[in-house]
Design an enzyme around this catalytic site. Structure first.
Site, PDB file in Angstrom:
ATOM      1  CD  GLU A  81     -10.457 -41.402 -21.996  1.00 48.99           C
ATOM      2  OE1 GLU A  81     -11.410 -41.720 -21.332  1.00 48.99           O
ATOM      3  OE2 GLU A  81      -9.859 -40.759 -20.543  1.00 48.99           O
ATOM      4  CB  SER A 127     -18.140 -37.622 -14.727  1.00 48.50           C
ATOM      5  OG  SER A 127     -18.961 -37.265 -13.993  1.00 48.50           O
ATOM      6  CD  GLU A 177      -1.911 -29.858  -4.356  1.00 53.75           C
ATOM      7  OE1 GLU A 177      -1.626 -31.679  -3.286  1.00 53.75           O
ATOM      8  OE2 GLU A 177      -1.422 -28.858  -3.005  1.00 53.75           O
ATOM      9  CE1 TYR A 178      -8.612 -28.074 -11.053  1.00 51.82           C
ATOM     10  CE2 TYR A 178      -9.450 -29.942 -11.127  1.00 51.82           C
ATOM     11  CZ  TYR A 178      -9.627 -28.950 -11.971  1.00 51.82           C
ATOM     12  OH  TYR A 178     -10.718 -28.149 -11.996  1.00 51.82           O
ATOM     13  CB  CYS A 207      35.347 -43.835 -11.753  1.00 53.46           C
ATOM     14  SG  CYS A 207      34.313 -43.902 -11.117  1.00 53.46           S
ATOM     15  CE  LYS A 218     -18.482 -48.353 -18.045  1.00 50.68           C
ATOM     16  NZ  LYS A 218     -17.767 -48.154 -19.378  1.00 50.68           N
ATOM     17  CE  LYS A 265     -12.354 -42.709 -14.376  1.00 52.23           C
ATOM     18  NZ  LYS A 265     -11.332 -41.185 -14.872  1.00 52.23           N
ATOM     19  CG  ASP A 282      -4.918 -35.008 -12.588  1.00 54.87           C
ATOM     20  OD1 ASP A 282      -4.080 -33.555 -13.249  1.00 54.87           O
ATOM     21  OD2 ASP A 282      -4.329 -36.028 -13.788  1.00 54.87           O
TER      22      ASP A 282
HETATM   23  S1  IVH Z   1     -17.697 -44.947 -18.848  1.00 51.30           S
HETATM   24  C1  IVH Z   1     -21.295 -43.367 -18.383  1.00 51.30           C
HETATM   25  N1  IVH Z   1     -15.805 -46.179 -19.299  1.00 51.30           N
HETATM   26  O1  IVH Z   1     -13.759 -41.508 -17.353  1.00 51.30           O
HETATM   27  C2  IVH Z   1     -20.023 -43.071 -18.072  1.00 51.30           C
HETATM   28  N2  IVH Z   1     -15.212 -43.783 -18.407  1.00 51.30           N
HETATM   29  O2  IVH Z   1     -15.177 -40.084 -15.180  1.00 51.30           O
HETATM   30  C3  IVH Z   1     -19.041 -43.390 -18.948  1.00 51.30           C
HETATM   31  N3  IVH Z   1     -12.870 -43.046 -18.708  1.00 51.30           N
HETATM   32  O3  IVH Z   1     -14.665 -38.895 -18.915  1.00 51.30           O
HETATM   33  C4  IVH Z   1     -18.055 -43.253 -18.905  1.00 51.30           C
HETATM   34  N4  IVH Z   1     -12.267 -44.967 -18.545  1.00 51.30           N
HETATM   35  O4  IVH Z   1     -13.254 -40.339 -19.991  1.00 51.30           O
HETATM   36  C5  IVH Z   1     -15.516 -44.906 -19.407  1.00 51.30           C
HETATM   37  N5  IVH Z   1     -13.938 -47.241 -19.502  1.00 51.30           N
HETATM   38  C6  IVH Z   1     -14.236 -46.253 -18.875  1.00 51.30           C
HETATM   39  C7  IVH Z   1     -13.331 -45.498 -18.660  1.00 51.30           C
HETATM   40  C8  IVH Z   1     -14.168 -44.335 -18.702  1.00 51.30           C
HETATM   41  C9  IVH Z   1     -12.207 -44.291 -18.844  1.00 51.30           C
HETATM   42  C10 IVH Z   1     -12.894 -41.925 -18.052  1.00 51.30           C
HETATM   43  C11 IVH Z   1     -13.301 -40.836 -19.288  1.00 51.30           C
HETATM   44  C12 IVH Z   1     -14.289 -40.329 -18.718  1.00 51.30           C
HETATM   45  C13 IVH Z   1     -14.209 -40.685 -17.386  1.00 51.30           C
HETATM   46  C14 IVH Z   1     -15.332 -40.694 -16.408  1.00 51.30           C
END
Ligand code: IVH
Length: 693
Positions: A181, A85, A38-39, A443, A298, A124, A36
Site C-alpha cells: 500500500e 480484494s 456513503e458510497y 476580552c 490472514k 488495513k 466512502d
Molecule cells: S492483502 C488477497 N493486506 O485492502 C489479499 N490488503 O480489499 C490482497 N489493504 O486492495 C490484499 N491493507 O489496498 C492486504 N495489510 C493488508 C492491507 C490490504 C490494506 C487494501 C489493499 C487491497 C484492499 C483489499
C-alpha cells in the site's frame, strides 16, 4: 422471486447513475463527492436490489466492475497474478473473528480437537494498492490495482518514493512482485495541504486521495513534491523465489530485502489473539501517524492459503475487520465562531450529530473564511465530516449534488461584526486569513494570554506571575484584567494552590515594583497586535505621552520610524476600542505611573546617554537579555567599540572587542557590575574623564 415494480426499477437506475457519477469524481477527477462509507452503502443497496431482482441485471451496472477505469494517459498493465480484494467481516465484534476462524477450519476439514490455526494480524492501510515488479532485484515496473486484472503503469512516480528501494538488498530472485500500500502520513498530508492553500493549488480531502492523486499524476515532478510512504503486505508473480512457508515469514523476507514492513503485526493462534489485536489497534488507531480503516487477518501458513483458495474475487484465507468510518455525511445546521487565546475567530460548524471516527460529532472546524470560500460550504448544506485520529473534526466539503436552491454564501465578518465573547469589534487584515477580536486585554477569551504578556519580563516585568498562577487567578475569577493585579491582597493570593504566604508576599512586592514603569514598557504591555518591544519604544519616543499616542491618527502614526500601514492600523484599532482605553485609565487610577513629556521625550534611565558594547559569553544573561536591560535603562547598545563607547561588558572568551576596549582605554565591566548599575543606579566610572588610557 418477484418481478420488480416501477419504483424498484427507478431506484436501481438512480443508484447506478449516482454511483457512476461518484466513481468518475473519485477515480478520474480525484475529487470525491461523498465519503466512502456513503458510497459503500449505495453500492450495497444496488447489489441487494440486483440480487433480489436478477431480471434487472446489466453488464453495464457499476456492480459488474470493481475499481475505476484506468486513466487513458497511463499505460495499461496486465497483472500476471490478479490483485484481489479482501472480504470485509461486517460483524466487528469478537463473533466476527470466531466466524472467520470457523469458516477456515471447516474449509480445511479440521475437527474441534485439532490444534488452533495460526493467523497473522495486520493493519488495513487506507491508501492505494500497488504492485512492484523487481527483476533480478531491480525495480522495473510499478502498477496500480486498477480493476484487479489490469492496472496502470505508474513506474515514473513510484521511483520517486524514497521508501521504495530501487534495488533489493541481499540475494534477490529472478522475479518478484511485491504488493503493498502506498499511503500518505497525516503530518505530510497536513503540510501538503497547508502549502497548497498558501499557493492556491488543489487541496485534498484526505490522505488517501492525496496519495492516489500523486501516484497517478502524469508529471513525476508534481508527484515528487507529494511525500508518500509504503508498506509491503503481499506477493504477486515470482520466479526463482524461495517461498517462505508462512505469510509472516514472507513479511520478514520483505524486510530483509529492504522493503518497509509495518511493525504492528502479530502472529496469533486461533481467534483469541486476533480479537486482542483488534482491540489493541482500535485503541492505538488515533495515535498512528497514518490512516487505517481496519485490521486484516490472514491464515499464516501459505500451503493452507493455497488449499483454501478463493471465492469469486476474494481469498477464503483472509478477512478484514473495519473500524468506524472516519468520514461521514451530515447536515450543517449553522456556523458559529470560537475566539482563541490570541483573539483569532475560528468558524465552527454546528452539525446534526453524526457518528464518525468512533465518536458522535456535533461540531467541526471550518478553519477560516478563505477555507469556507474555497470549499463553498453554506449553511444548510449536506457536508462530509472527517475525524481522523485525535485531530479535531473538520468539514471536508459540501455535497453539492444535494444542495437545495442557492443558499447565501457565509460571510464571517457580516455575521460576527462584534466579538461574541466581549463585544469588541472584529477585524480582518488585508493579507490575513484570520479575523480577530480587537478586545485584547478586555476580552475574557484572551485574558490569560494578555495577562502573561502584560506581566512579561520585557513588559511590566512582574516576577513570579507565570502561567500556573495566571491560570488559577483567571479560573477562580480573581483577575479579569491587568488592573485587578494591582488590587490583589495577600489573602486572595495565599488561597491559591501551591502558593505559600512567602511567595504571595514576593509576588505582591513584584506587582508593587511594576507600578513604576516606563512609557515604552506600558505600550508594549498593552499587547497591541504587531507592536513588539522595539516598536513600543519608537512609539514612546515619538509621541512622548500615552495620551498623544491614543489620539494619533493613521497618518501621524506612520511618521514613526519603521511604522507602516499595518502597524499603524493595529494601533489605531486598539485605541478605538473604548474598553482598551478604560483599562489604561484604570491602570493609572491604580497607581501605575510612568514619566511622560512632549514628543521626543525619553524617560531618563540610569544608563541614559551611555553607550555599551557586549562581548563574549556572559555568565547568566543572553545577549538579548543584556541588550534589553541596557535599553530598558535608557542606554544604547552598539556593535563595535570606539572612543565613544562608555562600557564594554565582557564575558568568557571575549575577543577583539575586548582588546580594542583595552587599547582605547574604554572601561570594561563584568555582568554583575552591569546588573548592579541597572538595579542600584550606581554607575561605575566610565572612560570619560578616566585616566586609564
Ligand atoms: S492483502 C488477497 N493486506 O485492502 C489479499 N490488503 O480489499 C490482497 N489493504 O486492495 C490484499 N491493507 O489496498 C492486504 N495489510 C493488508 C492491507 C490490504 C490494506 C487494501 C489493499 C487491497 C484492499 C483489499
Amino acid at each position: 422471486m418477484s418481478t420488480a415494480g416501477v419504483d424498484v426499477v427507478q431506484r436501481v437506475q438512480t443508484l447506478r447513475d449516482e454511483i457512476r457519477r461518484h466513481e468518475h469524481a473519485y477515480y478520474v477527477l480525484d475529487a470525491p463527492t461523498i465519503p466512502d462509507a456513503e458510497y459503500d452503502r449505495l453500492f450495497a443497496e444496488l447489489q441487494t436490489l440486483e440480487q433480489t431482482h436478477p431480471e434487472l441485471a446489466s453488464a453495464e451496472s457499476p456492480t459488474q466492475r470493481v475499481g475505476g477505469a484506468p486513466m487513458p494517459e497511463l499505460a495499461a498493465v496486465r497483472h500476471g497474478v490478479p490483485m484481489l480484494s479482501i472480504r470485509t467481516e461486517t460483524d466487528t465484534t469478537a463473533a466476527g473473528v470466531v466466524n472467520f476462524d470457523t469458516r477456515v477450519r471447516n474449509a480445511l476439514g479440521l475437527k474441534p480437537e485439532d490444534p488452533p490455526v495460526a493467523y497473522q494480524g495486520e493493519l488495513k492501510f487506507d491508501g492505494l494498492a500497488i504492485s512492484l515488479r523487481y527483476e533480478h532485484g531491480v525495480l522495473v515496473r510499478a502498477a496500480t490495482r486498477g480493476d484487479g486484472e489490469t492496472g496502470e503503469d505508474v513506474t515514473h512516480n513510484v521511483r520517486a518514493i524514497r521508501q521504495i528501494p530501487l534495488v533489493l538488498e541481499g540475494r534477490a530472485p529472478a522475479l518478484i512482485e511485491v504488493r503493498g500500500e502506498i499511503y500518505m502520513r497525516r503530518d505530510d498530508f497536513e503540510a501538503l495541504n497547508a502549502r497548497a492553500r498558501a499557493t492556491d493549488e488543489q487541496v485534498f480531502v484526505n490522505p488517501r486521495n492525496a496519495a492516489a492523486g500523486a501516484v497517478r499524476q502524469l508529471d513525476p515532478r508534481v508527484s515528487a513534491r507529494r511525500p508518500l510512504s509504503f508498506f509491503a503486505y503481499g506477493l504477486g508473480e515470482q520466479a526463482g523465489f524461495e517461498l517462505p512457508e508462512t505469510h509472516s515469514g514472507l513479511l520478514d523476507q520483505f524486510a530483509r530485502f529492504g522493503l518497509p514492513v509495518c511493525e504492528h503485526r502479530v502472529l496469533a493462534l486461533g481467534p483469541e489473539g486476533l480479537i486482542a489485536f483488534h482491540d489493541r489497534i482500535s485503541a492505538l488507531r488515533g495515535t498512528l501517524p497514518y490512516d487505517i480503516d481496519g485490521v486484516v487477518y490472514k491464515v499464516d501458513r501459505i500451503d493452507l492459503q493455497r488449499q483454501l483458495g478463493f471465492v469469486t474475487r476474494e481469498p477464503r484465507w483472509a478477512v478484514a475487520h473495519k473500524y468506524p468510518a472516519q468520514e461521514e455525511i451530515t447536515r450543517l445546521v449553522d456556523i458559529d465562531v470560537q475566539v482563541g487565546r490570541t483573539g483569532a475567530l475560528t468558524p465552527v460548524a454546528r452539525l446534526e450529530p453524526v457518528f464518525v471516527g468512533g465518536v458522535t460529532v456535533t461540531n467541526a472546524t471550518l478553519h477560516n473564511q478563505d477555507e469556507i470560500d474555497r470549499k463553498d460550504v453554506r449553511i444548510g448544506d449536506w457536508v462530509i465530516v472527517r475525524r481522523a485520529g485525535d485531530v479535531i473534526p473538520e468539514v471536508v466539503a459540501p455535497v453539492l449534488a444535494r444542495r437545495e436552491g442557492d443558499p447565501p454564501r457565509f460571510d464571517l465578518l457580516a455575521k460576527f461584526p462584534l466579538c461574541p465573547v466581549c463585544g469588541s469589534h472584529v477585524v480582518r487584515g488585508e493579507d490575513e486569513a484570520v479575523a480577530r477580536c480587537t478586545g485584547g486585554l478586555f476580552c475574557p477569551a484572551q485574558r490569560k494570554q494578555a495577562l502573561l504578556h502584560f506581566a512579561g519580563r520585557r513588559a511590566m516585568d512582574i516576577e513570579g506571575l507565570g502561567d500556573k498562577v495566571v491560570d488559577q487567578l483567571v479560573d477562580a475569577g480573581i483577575v479579569k484584567s491587568p488592573v485587578d493585579l494591582y488590587r490583589l491582597g495577600v489573602l486572595a493570593l495565599a488561597s491559591l494552590e501551591r502558593m505559600g504566604e512567602r511567595s504571595a508576599h514576593n509576588l505582591l512586592a513584584a506587582i508593587e515594583k511594576s507600578r513604576r514603569a516606563t512609557l515604552a514598557r506600558v505600550i508594549f504591555a498593552l499587547g497591541i497586535r504587531n507592536v513588539g518591544e522595539a516598536t513600543a519604544r519608537d512609539l514612546a519616543r515619538h509621541f512622548g505621552s500615552l495620551d498623544a499616542l491614543v489620539a494619533a491618527d493613521l497618518e501621524s502614526l506612520q511618521q514613526v520610524p519603521d511604522v507602516g500601514p499595518v502597524v499603524a492600523k493595529c494601533v489605531a484599532e486598539f485605541f478605538a476600542e473604548p474598553h482598551n482605553c478604560e483599562v489604561i485609565d484604570q491602570l493609572r487610577a491604580c497607581g501605575v505611573h510612568w514619566e511622560e513629556g512632549p514628543p521626543g521625550f525619553v524617560q531618563q534611565g540610569v544608563a541614559s546617554g551611555k553607550t555599551f558594547v557586549l562581548t563574549g559569553t556572559l555568565p547568566t544573561l543572553s545577549r538579548d537579555e543584556a541588550k534589553a536591560l541596557v535599553e530598558g535603562a535608557g542606554g544604547k547598545v552598539s556593535g563595535s567599540v570606539s572612543k565613544k563607547t562608555d562600557f564594554v561588558v565582557a564575558g568568557a572568551d571575549a575577543g577583539s572587542k575586548l582588546e580594542k576596549a583595552l587599547s582605547l582605554g574604554v572601561r570594561v565591566i563584568a555582568e554583575h557590575e552591569l546588573l548592579a548599575l541597572i538595579q542600584t543606579g550606581a554607575l561605575p566610572t566610565s572612560n570619560q574623564g578616566d585616566s586609564q588610557a
